[in-house]
Write an enzyme that holds these catalytic residues in place. Structure first.
Site, PDB file in Angstrom:
ATOM      1  N   LYS A 131     -13.753   9.455  79.861  1.00  0.00           N
ATOM      2  CA  LYS A 131     -12.395   9.534  79.325  1.00  0.00           C
ATOM      3  C   LYS A 131     -12.428  10.001  77.874  1.00  0.00           C
ATOM      4  O   LYS A 131     -13.245   9.544  77.075  1.00  0.00           O
ATOM      5  CB  LYS A 131     -11.732   8.161  79.431  1.00  0.00           C
ATOM      6  CG  LYS A 131     -10.251   8.111  79.102  1.00  0.00           C
ATOM      7  CD  LYS A 131      -9.701   6.731  79.432  1.00  0.00           C
ATOM      8  CE  LYS A 131      -8.196   6.632  79.181  1.00  0.00           C
ATOM      9  NZ  LYS A 131      -7.674   5.303  79.585  1.00  0.00           N
ATOM     10  N   CYS A 183      -6.355   8.870  83.164  1.00  0.00           N
ATOM     11  CA  CYS A 183      -5.157   8.200  82.667  1.00  0.00           C
ATOM     12  C   CYS A 183      -4.571   8.829  81.399  1.00  0.00           C
ATOM     13  O   CYS A 183      -3.921   9.863  81.458  1.00  0.00           O
ATOM     14  CB  CYS A 183      -5.452   6.722  82.455  1.00  0.00           C
ATOM     15  SG  CYS A 183      -3.949   5.710  82.374  1.00  0.00           S
ATOM     16  N   GLU A 196      -8.550   4.217  87.937  1.00  0.00           N
ATOM     17  CA  GLU A 196      -9.393   4.018  86.761  1.00  0.00           C
ATOM     18  C   GLU A 196     -10.079   2.653  86.821  1.00  0.00           C
ATOM     19  O   GLU A 196      -9.449   1.640  87.138  1.00  0.00           O
ATOM     20  CB  GLU A 196      -8.499   4.123  85.526  1.00  0.00           C
ATOM     21  CG  GLU A 196      -9.160   3.925  84.194  1.00  0.00           C
ATOM     22  CD  GLU A 196      -8.167   4.064  83.046  1.00  0.00           C
ATOM     23  OE1 GLU A 196      -8.629   4.117  81.890  1.00  0.00           O
ATOM     24  OE2 GLU A 196      -6.939   4.121  83.298  1.00  0.00           O
TER      25      GLU A 196
END
Length: 311
Positions: free
Chosen positions: A115, A173, A46
């Site tokens: 994300k 994540c 990330e």
């Protein structure tokens, strides 16, 4: 590719926080090394182009532009590689800043995947800088890093046009740690492989929990899961990172790195077996055909596997 097998890699190269040029050079080097070893899908952590721990520096136009220029350099330097590569960077839009995975292949930027779930608890304060991308928002197109009309959103799949059983989705994540991860939608829409660009930190017991989470999610989803964790060079401020890289397939861990080793891990995933297992497990097909998630996916075709390559 041979009988459905394809080699994958998860890497956590050394980096310098906020030094995009340095980080780009490491990503380029590791991409070339992994491709030489046969990897056709390579996942980096990330925000790997900037570093995850930049804090409020993410708001600086200099850093945003540096990341965009670095991505352009990485794409150009890896255009001869027959590998689909995932690398992380911030993407600024009028309404805010997004934590994204850039997906590129043979000199082309394929997609920017944002994300969805931004942590803002415990030692995380990522919501201070980044906007979440809602699953209710349709995939858009943006111009970025010299490329035009690039799909931007979450519901995006990369599919091999000669071997559609190889369909790749992506999440970032925290997306994995929520009750219904974005990858669950991707799986029901046809993804057999999920890439996760992560910057999960280390606290007591977390590595084992993370491994169990990746392993169990790959089992429930009957998929291959490629998890690339941020390396020890991110260990600034009040968090420690260990570069925990994991490749799992249908509940089996194919490879994982030793914490703090900086090790790139490789694993041969079997896309053909995954598809056969999904067909055999009839409840999976029932779930896919009766799901209520948005099915308006952007499907991006690639030719990773040539029609004559399989033996």
């Amino acid at each position: 590719m041979n009988y459905g097998f394809i080699k994958t890699a998860c890497a956590s190269p050394d980096l310098k926080v906020a030094d995009c040029a340095y980080n780009a050079s490491k990503i380029i080097k590791e991409s070339k090394n992994a491709t030489k070893k046969g990897a056709s899908i390579i996942v980096f952590p990330e925000l790997s182009i900037t570093g995850y721990t930049c804090g409020d520096l993410f708001f600086q136009r200099t850093l945003q532009k540096g990341a965009e220029d670095a991505l352009k350099e990485i794409i150009s330097a890896t255009k001869s590689l027959n590998s689909i590569i995932f690398a992380g960077l911030p993407v600024a839009r009028n309404e805010g800043l997004y934590n994204c995975a850039a997906v590129f292949f043979r000199g082309e930027l394929l997609a920017l995947i944002a994300k969805s779930y931004i942590p803002n608890y415990g030692e995380f304060y990522e919501r201070r800088q980044f906007m979440p991308f809602s699953q209710e928002t349709e995939t858009q197109t943006v111009d970025f890093a010299g490329f035009m009309n690039i799909p931007f959103g979450t519901d995006i799949l990369i599919q091999d046009q000669n071997y559609p059983e190889l369909t790749i989705g992506c999440e970032i994540c925290e997306d994995l740690w929520v009750p219904v991860p974005p990858s669950s939608r991707h799986i029901l829409a046809g993804a057999t492989v999920i890439a996760n660009l992560s910057a999960g930190n280390e606290i007591i017991g977390k590595a084992g929990y993370r491994l169990d989470l990746v392993k169990s999610h790959s089992a429930r989803s009957i998929c291959a899961y490629l998890y690339a964790g941020a390396g020890k060079g991110e260990s600034t401020q009040d968090m420690v990172f260990a570069g925990h890289n994991i490749i799992a397939e249908n509940g089996t861990v194919l490879a994982q790195s030793q914490l703090f080793s900086g090790e790139t891990v490789f694993g041969h995933i079997d896309a053909e077996r995954l598809c056969q297992e999904r067909r055999r497990t009839t409840s999976f097909g029932f779930s896919a055909s009766n799901n209520t998630f948005n099915q308006d996916y952007a499907i991006i075709p690639v030719e990773l596997i040539s029609e004559t390559k399989e033996e």
